[in-house]
Design an enzyme around this catalytic site. Structure first.
Site, mmCIF file in Angstrom:
data_model
loop_
_atom_site.group_PDB
_atom_site.id
_atom_site.type_symbol
_atom_site.label_atom_id
_atom_site.label_comp_id
_atom_site.label_asym_id
_atom_site.label_seq_id
_atom_site.Cartn_x
_atom_site.Cartn_y
_atom_site.Cartn_z
ATOM 1 N N GLU A 1 -3.436 1.171 -1.319
ATOM 2 C CA GLU A 1 -3.245 1.756 0.014
ATOM 3 C C GLU A 1 -1.974 2.612 0.061
ATOM 4 O O GLU A 1 -2.001 3.782 0.430
ATOM 5 C CB GLU A 1 -3.158 0.624 1.039
ATOM 6 C CG GLU A 1 -2.909 1.106 2.457
ATOM 7 C CD GLU A 1 -2.664 -0.038 3.421
ATOM 8 O OE1 GLU A 1 -2.756 0.202 4.644
ATOM 9 O OE2 GLU A 1 -2.367 -1.173 2.974
ATOM 10 N N HIS A 2 -0.850 2.003 -0.277
ATOM 11 C CA HIS A 2 0.439 2.709 -0.290
ATOM 12 C C HIS A 2 0.949 2.768 -1.725
ATOM 13 O O HIS A 2 1.073 1.730 -2.373
ATOM 14 C CB HIS A 2 1.489 1.973 0.538
ATOM 15 C CG HIS A 2 1.089 1.675 1.952
ATOM 16 N ND1 HIS A 2 0.696 0.415 2.365
ATOM 17 C CD2 HIS A 2 1.025 2.477 3.043
ATOM 18 C CE1 HIS A 2 0.418 0.452 3.659
ATOM 19 N NE2 HIS A 2 0.603 1.696 4.098
#
Length: 455
Positions: A330-331
């Protein structure tokens, strides 16, 4: 912490591995969650507002006369907040608005004449109604109001209905202010599956929406999954993930702090460091253990790091980027000497955070990009929430030249018969025959200059 473990291809040293039950391998809430959610949705579908009220009373001990806040009540809540809080909400929303407006300008309607008399066009139009869910629970997730409500309004959505649960029996004033300042047309203090079902299905007290957005717990995520198809959703969201790619130039203290910043989201949040420096990896491990006891959220960050934390050493930075791409996290935070290299070295991520001046927390809270992002490897096939999610890209066609219509008709006839679609072929035949003043072979009785005769 595990002992050294060598993988064959490429050479990898794992300084810390997750436990066997990794957050990346879990399927979600499990069968019990799915069954409970299905029961609530079916009940709301059958009994509407009565069921919504019963579940709100049961799960949140919350059953006011109406879940929807009046304009006067909203004004009262906003007025009761500190000026600094309101100024900060305005500042963050200005950042989100600027970026969303740039995204909006990147989407162009167009019309092109592909050949004489053949016009093809594209239009981007907003959906009519959006349901924005802003979680509560332990934390009032004020920032989620910016990401969902404000982005939808920049896209031009006429109606945004926003729901957020009470927190310990109280209305979360800062969240309400953020919803209101972002442009929500309706604000309901209502949480959980009952809120998702009410927005998606509609009740006597709340109109139906076309698209559901916003994060939530396993029950909220499962409700969105089950309702997908009846309504659209932004994406299927799992536990928050952070993956840091760092080299020997990175500050180990910043790496450790940033890993824990995302681990505090919940006990199932993966935090992963991939580095080409064993020394850095070991120093980060030591710093995490030193920092954790003093974190007010260590009850969440500690289990997340213990069960889902990883530290992996690769033979070089190329291998680190390649391995990071396999995670499709995601990040992805890049703390290397040349962080912009990741823009070409990597393809699979929800969002990139480049250099020591940047951290994932900025993206979560203040910088302006949207924090609703793909998890569980979904970055391989989708990006995160953006203005385009609230738009329908539709096309239109017009043929104004009779000769072009005839030529397309002849082509359509041949192409359709290859697939045994005779009806499609005849639509093309008819236009070609009309232009040439002939009768189709399958309707020799038809004349273009007189009403069709009986067969």
């Amino acid at each position: 912490m595990s002992t050294h473990h060598l993988d064959a291809q490429p050479a990898i040293l794992r300084l810390k591995e997750p436990t066997a039950q990794s957050a990346r391998s879990e399927s979600g809430g499990g069968p019990d969650v799915a069954t409970i959610v299905r029961g609530i949705i079916d009940d709301v579908r059958t009994r509407g507002e009565e069921a919504v009220r019963e579940y709100s009373a049961r799960f949140d001990d919350w059953a006011p006369d109406t879940f929807r806040l009046s304009p006067e009540r909203i004004d009262e809540l906003v007025a009761g907040l500190p000026r600094q809080t309101l100024d900060d909400i305005r500042a963050v929303q200005a950042n989100v608005r600027v970026f969303a407006e740039h995204q909006m300008r990147s989407l162009a309607d167009f019309e092109v004449e592909t050949r004489p008399g053949v016009f093809l066009g594209q239009r981007n139009t907003p959906v009519d109604a959006v349901g924005a869910y802003i979680p509560g629970g332990r934390y009032p997730l004020v920032a989620s109001a910016h990401m969902t409500v404000l982005t939808a309004k920049v896209a031009g959505v006429p109606r945004v209905a926003a729901c957020t649960p009470p927190i310990r029996g109280e209305v979360p004033a800062a969240t309400i202010a953020a919803m209101h300042m972002a442009g929500a047309d309706e604000i309901h203090v209502l949480g959980g599956v009952q809120a998702i079902a009410a927005m998606a299905l509609g009740t006597a007290a709340q109109g139906k929406v076309d698209l559901l957005t916003g994060p939530g717990n396993a029950y909220v995520a499962e409700a969105k999954r089950q309702l997908f198809g009846e309504v659209g959703i932004d994406l299927f969201a799992g536990p928050t993930e952070i993956l840091i790619v760092a080299d020997r130039h990175a500050d180990p203290f910043l790496v450790a702090v940033d890993l824990l910043s995302q681990a505090e989201h919940g006990p199932d949040s993966p935090a992963v460091l991939i580095t080409d420096s064993e020394a850095l990896g070991r120093e980060v491990l030591a710093l995490v253990e030193r920092l954790l006891p003093g974190m007010p959220t260590s009850d969440l960050a500690g289990p997340a790091w213990r069960d889902h934390g990883q530290v992996i050493v690769t033979e070089d930075l190329d291998a680190a980027f390649a391995l990071a791409d396999e995670f499709a996290a995601e990040h992805v935070q890049v703390l290397t000497e040349n962080p912009r290299r990741a823009l070409t070295a990597m393809r699979h991520y929800g969002a990139l955070f480049l250099g020591e001046g940047t951290c994932v927390s900025y993206g979560d809270k203040v910088i302006g990009t949207n924090h609703t992002l793909p998890t569980r490897g979904a970055a391989r096939y989708t990006g995160g929430l953006w203005v385009g999610k609230f738009l329908r890209t539709t096309t239109y066609q017009e043929v104004t030249d009779a000769a072009a219509a005839a030529e397309l008709g002849e082509l359509c006839g041949r192409a359709s018969r290859v697939e045994s679609f005779e009806g499609h072929a005849r639509s093309g035949d008819a236009r070609a025959a009309r232009h040439h003043g002939t009768s189709p072979a399958w309707a020799p009785w038809h004349s273009w200059n007189a009403p069709a005769a009986q067969a």
